[in-house]
Design an enzyme around this catalytic site. Structure first.
Site, mmCIF file in Angstrom:
data_model
loop_
_atom_site.group_PDB
_atom_site.id
_atom_site.type_symbol
_atom_site.label_atom_id
_atom_site.label_comp_id
_atom_site.label_asym_id
_atom_site.label_seq_id
_atom_site.Cartn_x
_atom_site.Cartn_y
_atom_site.Cartn_z
ATOM 1 N N TYR A 83 -2.266 -0.152 10.065
ATOM 2 C CA TYR A 83 -2.480 -0.745 8.731
ATOM 3 C C TYR A 83 -1.199 -0.635 7.904
ATOM 4 O O TYR A 83 -0.727 -1.610 7.323
ATOM 5 C CB TYR A 83 -3.640 -0.019 8.029
ATOM 6 N N SER A 138 0.830 -1.210 0.000
ATOM 7 C CA SER A 138 0.000 0.000 0.000
ATOM 8 C C SER A 138 0.862 1.257 0.000
ATOM 9 O O SER A 138 1.957 1.279 0.587
ATOM 10 C CB SER A 138 -0.885 -0.016 1.251
HETATM 11 P P1 NAD Z 1 -11.548 -5.477 0.249
HETATM 12 O O1 NAD Z 1 -11.756 -5.365 1.734
HETATM 13 O O2 NAD Z 1 -12.670 -5.122 -0.650
HETATM 14 O O3 NAD Z 1 -11.053 -6.929 -0.116
HETATM 15 C C1 NAD Z 1 -10.316 -7.744 0.756
HETATM 16 C C2 NAD Z 1 -11.019 -9.089 0.858
HETATM 17 O O4 NAD Z 1 -10.220 -9.921 1.690
HETATM 18 C C3 NAD Z 1 -12.403 -8.996 1.498
HETATM 19 O O5 NAD Z 1 -13.377 -9.588 0.671
HETATM 20 C C4 NAD Z 1 -12.258 -9.755 2.819
HETATM 21 O O6 NAD Z 1 -13.432 -10.465 3.175
HETATM 22 C C5 NAD Z 1 -11.088 -10.665 2.519
HETATM 23 N N1 NAD Z 1 -10.344 -11.050 3.729
HETATM 24 C C6 NAD Z 1 -9.945 -10.243 4.740
HETATM 25 N N2 NAD Z 1 -9.310 -10.956 5.687
HETATM 26 C C7 NAD Z 1 -9.311 -12.247 5.239
HETATM 27 C C8 NAD Z 1 -8.829 -13.464 5.788
HETATM 28 N N3 NAD Z 1 -8.233 -13.502 6.990
HETATM 29 N N4 NAD Z 1 -8.997 -14.608 5.076
HETATM 30 C C9 NAD Z 1 -9.616 -14.586 3.869
HETATM 31 N N5 NAD Z 1 -10.119 -13.463 3.319
HETATM 32 C C10 NAD Z 1 -9.957 -12.302 3.992
HETATM 33 O O7 NAD Z 1 -10.267 -4.557 -0.084
HETATM 34 P P2 NAD Z 1 -9.639 -4.170 -1.498
HETATM 35 O O8 NAD Z 1 -9.797 -2.697 -1.655
HETATM 36 O O9 NAD Z 1 -10.109 -5.070 -2.562
HETATM 37 O O10 NAD Z 1 -8.108 -4.441 -1.174
HETATM 38 C C11 NAD Z 1 -7.414 -5.582 -1.662
HETATM 39 C C12 NAD Z 1 -5.978 -5.473 -1.200
HETATM 40 O O11 NAD Z 1 -5.387 -4.270 -1.658
HETATM 41 C C13 NAD Z 1 -5.817 -5.462 0.318
HETATM 42 O O12 NAD Z 1 -4.637 -6.170 0.637
HETATM 43 C C14 NAD Z 1 -5.631 -3.996 0.631
HETATM 44 O O13 NAD Z 1 -4.907 -3.803 1.828
HETATM 45 C C15 NAD Z 1 -4.846 -3.543 -0.586
HETATM 46 N N6 NAD Z 1 -4.956 -2.120 -0.880
HETATM 47 C C16 NAD Z 1 -6.129 -1.606 -1.332
HETATM 48 C C17 NAD Z 1 -6.203 -0.246 -1.626
HETATM 49 C C18 NAD Z 1 -7.464 0.386 -2.154
HETATM 50 O O14 NAD Z 1 -7.449 1.585 -2.422
HETATM 51 N N7 NAD Z 1 -8.563 -0.362 -2.345
HETATM 52 C C19 NAD Z 1 -5.083 0.577 -1.442
HETATM 53 C C20 NAD Z 1 -3.915 0.007 -0.965
HETATM 54 C C21 NAD Z 1 -3.847 -1.349 -0.713
#
Ligand code: NAD
Length: 333
Positions: free
Chosen positions: A152, A127
């Site tokens: 985070y 991130s």
């Molecule tokens: P999101 O919350 O929509 O998706 C994450 C998914 O992981 C969820 O469906 C959740 O149920 C699942 N999850 C969480 N803990 C879990 C576990 N212990 N076992 C199995 N499943 C689990 O978030 P996103 O926006 O799709 O983010 C995806 C990745 O990208 C994450 O790692 C997040 O930290 C990273 N990220 C996202 C952004 C953004 O802007 N969306 C920015 C930086 C980093």
């Protein structure tokens, strides 16, 4: 090819799975369907994925490490794209242990599963939050990232360090991608675009932190997914000389890239684009800076461009309009 996508019911995981399936790949998705936000949205995403014959969903929590190892070693995956995590900066102030569970122990279970299965390439989500508060822009992977300002961010930095140790010790090819504020259709309800859209349509005020003097490198979902897919095919190699790599890289088969738009947008301009798409003005509730937040994010994307030829295609106006169109059709407005 056969992909494992963790977090497949999530925002980015869902769209990635769709794109892989549309390209003819086989995809196994895992997710624990955590209750961080609206389950209905996750169910709807999964429902769409389950229409593809080459998609299989396995409900699984990545902290269940034995099951993760069995899955990885039995299925013969060509690639693992690890996106499952407890997301969100602000929530990490309220529920820190959710981050330790999913982002530390869960991440370790994925590394261990990939090691035992000798996976050819693990790509995982880091991130932009790892950069913390800095005046140095744009953010380059050569910059120090040892002062995270939220738990985070600390767990995402830890993900990179853990991946490096596995790449170094076991020659596991890993690529970390530092995502920059992803937005677009099927986006997360805890993120600004979703919350602002909902509030503006309901005639309710929106919370604007630091008087709107924040900038974010908003990156459209399809641009992120294109970058993930392209980089997943570029497998890091051991480089004993480490001569052609930037200081952030390593002689181990370990790589790290920013994946962002490369053009920060002021929060006020972002809100103006949304007002235009909705044809309605926002009522702004100006608030001080939030703990754990940063003022600016701005990705230096040259390294990723050099290896993938990838440049984001979608402007903020187009991306916000695509989100609004999706939101209005999903909620039948
Ligand atoms: P999101 O919350 O929509 O998706 C994450 C998914 O992981 C969820 O469906 C959740 O149920 C699942 N999850 C969480 N803990 C879990 C576990 N212990 N076992 C199995 N499943 C689990 O978030 P996103 O926006 O799709 O983010 C995806 C990745 O990208 C994450 O790692 C997040 O930290 C990273 N990220 C996202 C952004 C953004 O802007 N969306 C920015 C930086 C980093």
């Amino acid at each position: 090819m056969k992909y494992l996508v963790t977090g497949s019911a999530g925002f980015i995981g869902f769209r990635l799975c769709q794109r892989l399936l549309e390209s003819g790949h086989e995809v196994v998705g895992i997710d624990n369907m955590n209750a961080y936000y609206d389950q209905g949205l996750k169910q709807s995403r999964l429902h769409l994925l389950e229409q593809y014959p080459h998609f299989r969903f396995i409900p699984l929590d990545i902290t269940e490490r034995e099951k993760v190892v069995v899955l990885c070693t039995q299925e013969g995956f060509d690639r693992v794209i690890h996106l499952a995590a407890q997301a969100g900066v602000r929530y990490s102030l309220q529920n820190p242990f959710a981050y330790a569970d999913s982002n530390l122990n869960g991440h370790l279970a994925i590394l261990e599963g990939c090691r035992q299965a000798k996976i050819k390439h693990l790509v995982y989500a880091s991130s932009s939050s790892v950069y913390g508060i800095t005046d140095q822009t744009p953010f380059s992977t050569d910059m120090p990232t040892d002062h995270p300002v939220s738990l985070y961010a600390a767990t995402k930095k830890a993900n990179e360090l853990m991946a490096h140790s596995y790449s170094h010790l076991y020659q596991l090819p890993t690529t970390g991608l530092r995502f920059f504020t992803v937005y677009g259709p099927w986006g997360r309800p805890d993120m600004a675009l979703f919350k602002f859209t909902k509030a503006i349509l309901a005639g309710e005020p929106i919370d604007v932190y630091n008087n709107g003097n924040l900038s974010r490198d908003f990156t459209f979902i399809d641009d992120i997914v294109e970058g993930i897919i392209r980089i997943s095919d570029i497998i890091p190699q051991t480089d004993p000389e480490n001569c052609s790599l930037s200081p952030a890289q390593s002689s181990a088969p370990y790589r790290l890239y920013n994946i962002g738009n490369g053009q920060p947008v002021k929060l006020t301009d972002f809100i103006a684009a949304l007002e235009k798409s909705l044809g309605k003005k926002a009522i702004k509730n100006f608030l001080p800076m939030q703990a754990g937040d940063v003022y600016t994010t701005w990705a230096d994307t040259e390294d990723l461009f050099k290896v993938t030829g990838y440049r984001p295609q979608v402007s903020i106006e187009q991306g916000v309009q695509a989100f609004v169109d999706w939101y209005q059709s999903y909620y039948r407005l």
